[in-house]
Write a protein that holds these residues in place. Structure first.
Motif, PDB file in Angstrom:
ATOM      1  N   TYR A  30     -40.679 -20.094  71.423  1.00  0.00           N
ATOM      2  CA  TYR A  30     -39.389 -20.536  70.874  1.00  0.00           C
ATOM      3  C   TYR A  30     -38.305 -19.473  71.059  1.00  0.00           C
ATOM      4  CZ  TYR A  30     -41.295 -17.857  66.920  1.00  0.00           C
ATOM      5  OH  TYR A  30     -41.868 -16.876  66.128  1.00  0.00           O
ATOM      6  N   ASP A  31     -38.702 -18.267  71.455  1.00  0.00           N
ATOM      7  CA  ASP A  31     -37.730 -17.207  71.776  1.00  0.00           C
ATOM      8  C   ASP A  31     -37.118 -17.363  73.160  1.00  0.00           C
ATOM      9  OD1 ASP A  31     -37.813 -15.701  69.414  1.00  0.00           O
ATOM     10  OD2 ASP A  31     -39.600 -14.620  70.060  1.00  0.00           O
ATOM     11  N   SER A  32     -37.682 -18.213  74.005  1.00  0.00           N
ATOM     12  CA  SER A  32     -37.220 -18.300  75.386  1.00  0.00           C
ATOM     13  C   SER A  32     -35.809 -18.882  75.435  1.00  0.00           C
ATOM     14  CB  SER A  32     -38.176 -19.170  76.206  1.00  0.00           C
ATOM     15  OG  SER A  32     -38.065 -20.531  75.809  1.00  0.00           O
ATOM     16  N   PRO A  33     -35.006 -18.452  76.419  1.00  0.00           N
ATOM     17  CA  PRO A  33     -33.640 -18.983  76.540  1.00  0.00           C
ATOM     18  C   PRO A  33     -33.594 -20.499  76.642  1.00  0.00           C
ATOM     19  CG  PRO A  33     -33.902 -17.034  77.909  1.00  0.00           C
ATOM     20  CD  PRO A  33     -35.274 -17.369  77.393  1.00  0.00           C
ATOM     21  N   ALA A  34     -34.555 -21.088  77.356  1.00  0.00           N
ATOM     22  CA  ALA A  34     -34.555 -22.540  77.524  1.00  0.00           C
ATOM     23  C   ALA A  34     -34.805 -23.243  76.192  1.00  0.00           C
ATOM     24  CB  ALA A  34     -35.614 -22.956  78.549  1.00  0.00           C
ATOM     25  N   PHE A  35     -35.702 -22.699  75.384  1.00  0.00           N
ATOM     26  CA  PHE A  35     -35.980 -23.316  74.080  1.00  0.00           C
ATOM     27  C   PHE A  35     -34.770 -23.157  73.156  1.00  0.00           C
ATOM     28  CE2 PHE A  35     -37.557 -24.040  69.877  1.00  0.00           C
ATOM     29  CZ  PHE A  35     -38.583 -24.951  70.031  1.00  0.00           C
ATOM     30  N   GLN A  40     -30.179 -25.455  70.243  1.00  0.00           N
ATOM     31  CA  GLN A  40     -28.736 -25.509  69.986  1.00  0.00           C
ATOM     32  C   GLN A  40     -28.200 -26.924  70.148  1.00  0.00           C
ATOM     33  OE1 GLN A  40     -27.375 -22.554  72.766  1.00  0.00           O
ATOM     34  NE2 GLN A  40     -27.529 -20.861  71.297  1.00  0.00           N
ATOM     35  N   ALA A  41     -28.765 -27.662  71.103  1.00  0.00           N
ATOM     36  CA  ALA A  41     -28.357 -29.048  71.314  1.00  0.00           C
ATOM     37  C   ALA A  41     -28.945 -29.975  70.256  1.00  0.00           C
ATOM     38  CB  ALA A  41     -28.775 -29.516  72.707  1.00  0.00           C
ATOM     39  N   LEU A  46     -37.002 -27.462  66.603  1.00  0.00           N
ATOM     40  CA  LEU A  46     -38.081 -26.579  66.163  1.00  0.00           C
ATOM     41  C   LEU A  46     -39.268 -27.385  65.636  1.00  0.00           C
ATOM     42  CD1 LEU A  46     -38.763 -23.579  65.944  1.00  0.00           C
ATOM     43  CD2 LEU A  46     -37.822 -23.597  63.634  1.00  0.00           C
ATOM     44  N   GLU A  47     -38.995 -28.573  65.137  1.00  0.00           N
ATOM     45  CA  GLU A  47     -40.097 -29.441  64.703  1.00  0.00           C
ATOM     46  C   GLU A  47     -40.995 -29.800  65.885  1.00  0.00           C
ATOM     47  OE1 GLU A  47     -40.670 -33.900  62.765  1.00  0.00           O
ATOM     48  OE2 GLU A  47     -39.075 -32.586  62.000  1.00  0.00           O
ATOM     49  N   THR A  48     -40.407 -29.901  67.077  1.00  0.00           N
ATOM     50  CA  THR A  48     -41.197 -30.199  68.268  1.00  0.00           C
ATOM     51  C   THR A  48     -42.152 -29.050  68.574  1.00  0.00           C
ATOM     52  OG1 THR A  48     -39.323 -31.466  69.109  1.00  0.00           O
ATOM     53  CG2 THR A  48     -41.063 -30.931  70.679  1.00  0.00           C
TER      54      THR A  48
END
Length: 273
Positions: A30-35, A40-41, A46-48
């Motif tokens: 969840y730290d990755s830029p893509a996540f 943000q969108a 985060l539930e996913t």
């Protein structure tokens, strides 16, 4: 095996990750830029992550090794929390434990909970509730870590602010595979919150359906879990999810120890086996 594994749901989540360029290669992705961009969108994304951790398939070798590491890390954080003496650090402590487990390669997530504690046998204190809805405001009153093979890793329930000595009945540390249970309006809404809603001619459940259908979906996907702990029965109701934006080294100190120092100690204990 982990009984909550769900291959169809896992594959759907993996497709969603792939479409967003998210690589789910290790705990803490969840730290990755893509996540972060996906979150943000969609703030509920985060539930996913939590669903992914829960839906994964784990073999017996992983689960056995993970169980030992989880217990060791939780015992370490719990001991420092007790020595620290401050109350109400459930979110800080759970974030810290989650980061430690990420660093140890253990799949986990932080769940924000409503909690109902019922005590036994008589004589015993009145039940204790940590309500998600109080005074008309939604807030997650407690936090734990979920880390297969355990439904609940709770290092801080005993160290909340109780008024009637209930902490004497609660274990220092709860690491448990619970039993699927149910939730009730009385566990989600405080008496004051229920009265406020009813004063407007509404009902708590109807209000929830109308205003928070997303929460009802979460309650359906992440069923409550009941844990029996000797003289108390604890119902944990997942209402939200969390993850630290700070790395392990940047988290709040507990008992004078930094997050990295606590990880280093837990790892040293683990390496003795």
């Amino acid at each position: 095996m982990w009984e909550k594994s769900n291959r169809p749901r896992l594959e759907a989540i993996e497709r969603a990750f792939k479409n967003r360029g998210i690589v789910a290669d290790a705990p803490g992705f969840y730290d990755s830029p893509a996540f972060i961009l996906a979150e943000q969108a969609d703030p509920a994304f985060l539930e996913t992550y939590a669903e992914y951790v829960r839906s994964r398939e784990y073999d017996s070798v992983y689960l056995e090794a993970a169980a030992e590491k989880i217990r060791r890390a939780a015992e370490s954080v719990s001991a420092d929390l007790a020595a620290d003496g401050r109350l109400g650090l459930c979110i800080n402590a759970s974030m810290l434990l989650s980061r430690i487990l990420d660093r140890m390669g253990i799949w986990n997530y932080v769940a924000k909970m409503g909690v109902a504690i019922r005590f036994q046998p008589e004589p015993c204190p009145e039940p204790q509730y940590f309500y998600p809805f109080d005074h008309g405001v939604f807030a997650a009153p407690h936090a734990v870590v979920v880390a297969p093979p355990f439904d609940v890793v709770d290092v801080s329930l005993k160290r909340q602010a109780y008024e009637n000595g209930q902490e004497a009945y609660i274990p220092n540390l709860i690491v448990a595979l619970g039993e699927t249970s149910n939730w009730s309006v009385e566990e989600l809404f405080s008496p004051i919150a229920r009265a406020e809603i009813q004063a407007y001619g509404d009902r708590p459940l109807a209000s929830l359906r109308r205003k928070r259908p997303d929460l009802l979906r979460t309650l359906d996907r992440f069923k409550p879990v009941r844990v029996e702990c000797g003289s108390c029965s604890i119902n944990y109701v997942t209402v939200a999810f969390g993850a630290s934006i700070e790395p392990l080294e940047g988290l709040m100190h507990i008992n004078g120890r930094s997050g990295f120092e606590m990880y280093d100690r837990a790892s040293a204990v683990d390496n003795t086996n």
